[in-house]
Motif scaffolding. Structure first.
Motif, PDB file in Angstrom:
ATOM      1  N   ARG A   1       0.840  -1.190   0.000  1.00  0.00           N
ATOM      2  CA  ARG A   1       0.000   0.000   0.000  1.00  0.00           C
ATOM      3  C   ARG A   1       0.879   1.245   0.000  1.00  0.00           C
ATOM      4  O   ARG A   1       1.881   1.292   0.708  1.00  0.00           O
ATOM      5  N   MET A   2       0.503   2.245  -0.770  1.00  0.00           N
ATOM      6  CA  MET A   2       1.133   3.551  -0.625  1.00  0.00           C
ATOM      7  C   MET A   2       0.517   4.171   0.627  1.00  0.00           C
ATOM      8  O   MET A   2      -0.393   4.997   0.585  1.00  0.00           O
ATOM      9  N   ASN A   3       1.038   3.697   1.740  1.00  0.00           N
ATOM     10  CA  ASN A   3       0.418   3.754   3.057  1.00  0.00           C
ATOM     11  C   ASN A   3      -0.194   5.109   3.426  1.00  0.00           C
ATOM     12  O   ASN A   3      -1.330   5.206   3.891  1.00  0.00           O
ATOM     13  N   ASP A   4       0.571   6.191   3.226  1.00  0.00           N
ATOM     14  CA  ASP A   4       0.142   7.490   3.726  1.00  0.00           C
ATOM     15  C   ASP A   4      -0.967   8.121   2.905  1.00  0.00           C
ATOM     16  O   ASP A   4      -1.569   9.126   3.323  1.00  0.00           O
ATOM     17  N   ASP A   5      -1.264   7.555   1.725  1.00  0.00           N
ATOM     18  CA  ASP A   5      -2.356   8.078   0.889  1.00  0.00           C
ATOM     19  C   ASP A   5      -3.652   8.244   1.665  1.00  0.00           C
ATOM     20  O   ASP A   5      -4.340   9.261   1.545  1.00  0.00           O
ATOM     21  N   THR A   6      -3.988   7.234   2.467  1.00  0.00           N
ATOM     22  CA  THR A   6      -5.300   7.274   3.118  1.00  0.00           C
ATOM     23  C   THR A   6      -5.350   8.280   4.258  1.00  0.00           C
ATOM     24  O   THR A   6      -6.387   8.898   4.503  1.00  0.00           O
ATOM     25  N   GLY A   7      -4.244   8.457   4.980  1.00  0.00           N
ATOM     26  CA  GLY A   7      -4.213   9.485   6.011  1.00  0.00           C
ATOM     27  C   GLY A   7      -4.359  10.871   5.414  1.00  0.00           C
ATOM     28  O   GLY A   7      -5.088  11.731   5.934  1.00  0.00           O
ATOM     29  N   ILE A   8      -3.671  11.093   4.295  1.00  0.00           N
ATOM     30  CA  ILE A   8      -3.770  12.372   3.592  1.00  0.00           C
ATOM     31  C   ILE A   8      -5.185  12.592   3.085  1.00  0.00           C
ATOM     32  O   ILE A   8      -5.750  13.687   3.214  1.00  0.00           O
ATOM     33  N   ALA A   9      -5.789  11.542   2.528  1.00  0.00           N
ATOM     34  CA  ALA A   9      -7.152  11.653   1.987  1.00  0.00           C
ATOM     35  C   ALA A   9      -8.153  12.043   3.072  1.00  0.00           C
ATOM     36  O   ALA A   9      -9.043  12.866   2.848  1.00  0.00           O
ATOM     37  N   MET A  10      -8.025  11.458   4.264  1.00  0.00           N
ATOM     38  CA  MET A  10      -8.934  11.793   5.360  1.00  0.00           C
ATOM     39  C   MET A  10      -8.796  13.253   5.757  1.00  0.00           C
ATOM     40  O   MET A  10      -9.794  13.957   5.985  1.00  0.00           O
ATOM     41  N   ALA A  11      -7.557  13.733   5.847  1.00  0.00           N
ATOM     42  CA  ALA A  11      -7.337  15.133   6.215  1.00  0.00           C
ATOM     43  C   ALA A  11      -7.901  16.077   5.167  1.00  0.00           C
ATOM     44  O   ALA A  11      -8.545  17.089   5.492  1.00  0.00           O
ATOM     45  N   GLU A  12      -7.684  15.749   3.900  1.00  0.00           N
ATOM     46  CA  GLU A  12      -8.199  16.607   2.824  1.00  0.00           C
ATOM     47  C   GLU A  12      -9.731  16.609   2.799  1.00  0.00           C
ATOM     48  O   GLU A  12     -10.353  17.636   2.535  1.00  0.00           O
ATOM     49  N   ALA A  13     -10.336  15.445   3.070  1.00  0.00           N
ATOM     50  CA  ALA A  13     -11.806  15.373   3.094  1.00  0.00           C
ATOM     51  C   ALA A  13     -12.370  16.248   4.204  1.00  0.00           C
ATOM     52  O   ALA A  13     -13.391  16.933   4.020  1.00  0.00           O
ATOM     53  N   ILE A  14     -11.730  16.246   5.378  1.00  0.00           N
ATOM     54  CA  ILE A  14     -12.191  17.096   6.478  1.00  0.00           C
ATOM     55  C   ILE A  14     -12.026  18.570   6.103  1.00  0.00           C
ATOM     56  O   ILE A  14     -12.897  19.406   6.404  1.00  0.00           O
ATOM     57  N   LYS A  15     -10.929  18.902   5.450  1.00  0.00           N
ATOM     58  CA  LYS A  15     -10.740  20.282   4.979  1.00  0.00           C
ATOM     59  C   LYS A  15     -11.872  20.690   4.027  1.00  0.00           C
ATOM     60  O   LYS A  15     -12.458  21.772   4.161  1.00  0.00           O
ATOM     61  N   TRP A  16     -12.179  19.827   3.058  1.00  0.00           N
ATOM     62  CA  TRP A  16     -13.259  20.143   2.127  1.00  0.00           C
ATOM     63  C   TRP A  16     -14.568  20.357   2.872  1.00  0.00           C
ATOM     64  O   TRP A  16     -15.346  21.256   2.536  1.00  0.00           O
ATOM     65  N   ASP A  17     -14.822  19.526   3.876  1.00  0.00           N
ATOM     66  CA  ASP A  17     -16.065  19.651   4.630  1.00  0.00           C
ATOM     67  C   ASP A  17     -16.124  20.992   5.365  1.00  0.00           C
ATOM     68  O   ASP A  17     -17.159  21.656   5.367  1.00  0.00           O
ATOM     69  N   ILE A  18     -15.028  21.387   5.985  1.00  0.00           N
ATOM     70  CA  ILE A  18     -14.990  22.677   6.687  1.00  0.00           C
ATOM     71  C   ILE A  18     -15.238  23.820   5.709  1.00  0.00           C
ATOM     72  O   ILE A  18     -15.915  24.814   6.037  1.00  0.00           O
ATOM     73  N   GLU A  19     -14.724  23.678   4.498  1.00  0.00           N
ATOM     74  CA  GLU A  19     -14.885  24.715   3.482  1.00  0.00           C
ATOM     75  C   GLU A  19     -16.237  24.663   2.788  1.00  0.00           C
ATOM     76  O   GLU A  19     -16.538  25.499   1.924  1.00  0.00           O
ATOM     77  N   GLY A  20     -17.076  23.677   3.161  1.00  0.00           N
ATOM     78  CA  GLY A  20     -18.404  23.566   2.567  1.00  0.00           C
ATOM     79  C   GLY A  20     -18.417  22.914   1.205  1.00  0.00           C
ATOM     80  O   GLY A  20     -19.407  23.038   0.461  1.00  0.00           O
ATOM     81  N   LYS A  21     -17.353  22.172   0.885  1.00  0.00           N
ATOM     82  CA  LYS A  21     -17.281  21.505  -0.404  1.00  0.00           C
ATOM     83  C   LYS A  21     -17.808  20.080  -0.303  1.00  0.00           C
ATOM     84  O   LYS A  21     -17.780  19.478   0.760  1.00  0.00           O
ATOM     85  N   GLU A  22     -18.268  19.546  -1.425  1.00  0.00           N
ATOM     86  CA  GLU A  22     -18.758  18.168  -1.455  1.00  0.00           C
ATOM     87  C   GLU A  22     -17.586  17.199  -1.373  1.00  0.00           C
ATOM     88  O   GLU A  22     -16.535  17.416  -1.982  1.00  0.00           O
ATOM     89  N   VAL A  23     -17.775  16.121  -0.617  1.00  0.00           N
ATOM     90  CA  VAL A  23     -16.738  15.118  -0.396  1.00  0.00           C
ATOM     91  C   VAL A  23     -17.170  13.803  -1.045  1.00  0.00           C
ATOM     92  O   VAL A  23     -18.341  13.427  -0.954  1.00  0.00           O
ATOM     93  N   PRO A  24     -16.261  13.077  -1.708  1.00  0.00           N
ATOM     94  CA  PRO A  24     -16.659  11.797  -2.305  1.00  0.00           C
ATOM     95  C   PRO A  24     -17.032  10.773  -1.237  1.00  0.00           C
ATOM     96  O   PRO A  24     -16.582  10.848  -0.096  1.00  0.00           O
TER      97      PRO A  24
END
Length: 365
Positions: free
Chosen positions: A310-333
């Motif tokens: 696994r490109m291990n850190d991909d999923t940790g980064i994805a979770m952080a980015e999704a939370i950022k999008w949510d705070i900004e009011g953007k749609e999350v996949p």
């Protein structure tokens, strides 16, 4: 034929050509199937995949308060996936300039269910913004359904990339992980190239649950029902090194002609290593699953022949980015799957180092 081996707390199954072929898990969307059926989700997932590969861009708005996050992970195991995932997650949150409060609980996989349930219920009762954990048992699923329908807490479901069909109207905030079926397919293709037809093999599952179903059953289908390989035995373990050692010992003693053992997780693979060493059966091929630090070292020493990394850190980064999008009011996949690649004991040191530098780009700092 079914053999019950009570003294190692396992169920061993000896298969023949009469066993039913594997069918996709009932009630779940396959990862690619879900994205194809939901074009808007496909585009959102592609965008998140693009962002994960890029440098962090700090939060564009001012937070009114810290975001509260509770993490309940089965991190007490040889695999370092869960610990690295959390390290990458926090590092990316900090780069994104997100103000957050994090509470973490590490448990043993498939054993500390009471502690998991208690920790998750406490998080919900405290009204956390995000709860991050996994789905592997019926008890997990019942809890998720309660949170989805009765609370405002947003769920990030780790280590699963196959959305539940019955939750179509109220899916979790995000499914995130590495597609188990894709990884299994990579390993299947490798073993089909290495093994002569009619070779015998054994499968060591984790404990019964989602991960075993997704990693073990498709392997059997591809090897035995679509190609001419013979499944001599399979075992459910307790997802521990010791239980896998006992299972592998039985498998090796059952057949002098066993050519390969397929392991469904890191801890299971290390139990098989112990049994192979003890019985002097180093000619038996063995895989890892995940490509963490312990597995890469075992590959280097020749204890494993192959792993799906696994490109291990991909999923940790994805979770952080999704939370950022949510705070900004953007749609999350709804779903995101990180990258996987095959690594063998014959790969050059240079290639492995390149993969490590990318896979652990946050968690090795």
């Amino acid at each position: 034929m079914r053999v019950v081996v009570n003294y190692v707390f396992l169920i061993a199954l000896a298969f023949s050509s009469s066993v039913n072929a594997f069918k996709p898990l009932t009630g779940y969307w396959a990862y690619e199937e879900y994205l194809e059926a939901h074009p808007a989700e496909h585009d959102l997932t592609e965008l998140l995949s693009y962002v994960v590969k890029r440098d962090a861009v700090p939060l564009a708005i001012e937070q009114q308060r810290p975001v509260s996050i509770s993490v309940v992970y089965p991190g007490q195991q040889i695999s370092d996936y869960w610990r690295r995932n959390l390290t990458a997650f926090e590092a990316r949150l900090k780069e994104l300039k997100i103000d957050y409060e994090l509470k973490r609980v590490f448990t043993r996989p498939n054993t500390d269910l009471r502690q998991q349930s208690q920790s998750m219920m406490e998080a919900v009762q405290e009204g956390v913004d995000f709860l991050i954990f996994t789905l592997d048992t019926t008890r997990h699923r019942k809890f998720i359904e309660y949170v989805l329908t009765s609370t405002d807490t947003k769920l990030i479901i780790q280590n699963i990339t196959t959305p539940v069909r019955s939750w179509e109207e109220y899916q979790p905030f995000l499914y995130v992980g590495f597609d188990h079926y894709e990884g299994t397919q990579l390993l299947t293709d490798y073993f089909k190239q290495r093994l002569p037809e009619n070779s015998q093999y054994s499968v060591l599952y984790r404990s019964e649950g989602y991960v075993s179903d997704m990693r073990g059953d498709p392997f059997i289908e591809e090897m035995s029902f679509r190609n001419d390989y013979f499944l001599d035995s399979s075992f459910y373990t307790q997802s521990t090194r010791d239980s896998a050692y006992k299972a592998a010992s039985v498998a090796l003693k059952r057949s002098d002609d066993l050519a390969m053992i397929y392991a469904c997780s890191t801890d299971v693979a290390f139990g098989a290593i112990d049994a192979i060493k003890e019985q002097g059966r180093e000619n038996v091929l063995l895989n890892g699953w995940g490509g963490g630090s312990a597995e890469l070292e075992a590959l280097k020493k020749g204890y494993l022949d192959v792993t799906v990394m696994r490109m291990n850190d991909d999923t940790g980064i994805a979770m952080a980015e999704a939370i950022k999008w949510d705070i900004e009011g953007k749609e999350v996949p709804v779903v995101y799957s990180g990258e996987l690649t095959l690594v063998t004991s014959e790969d050059s040191t240079e290639r492995v180092e390149q993969l490590v530098s990318h896979a652990f780009r946050y968690s090795d700092k």
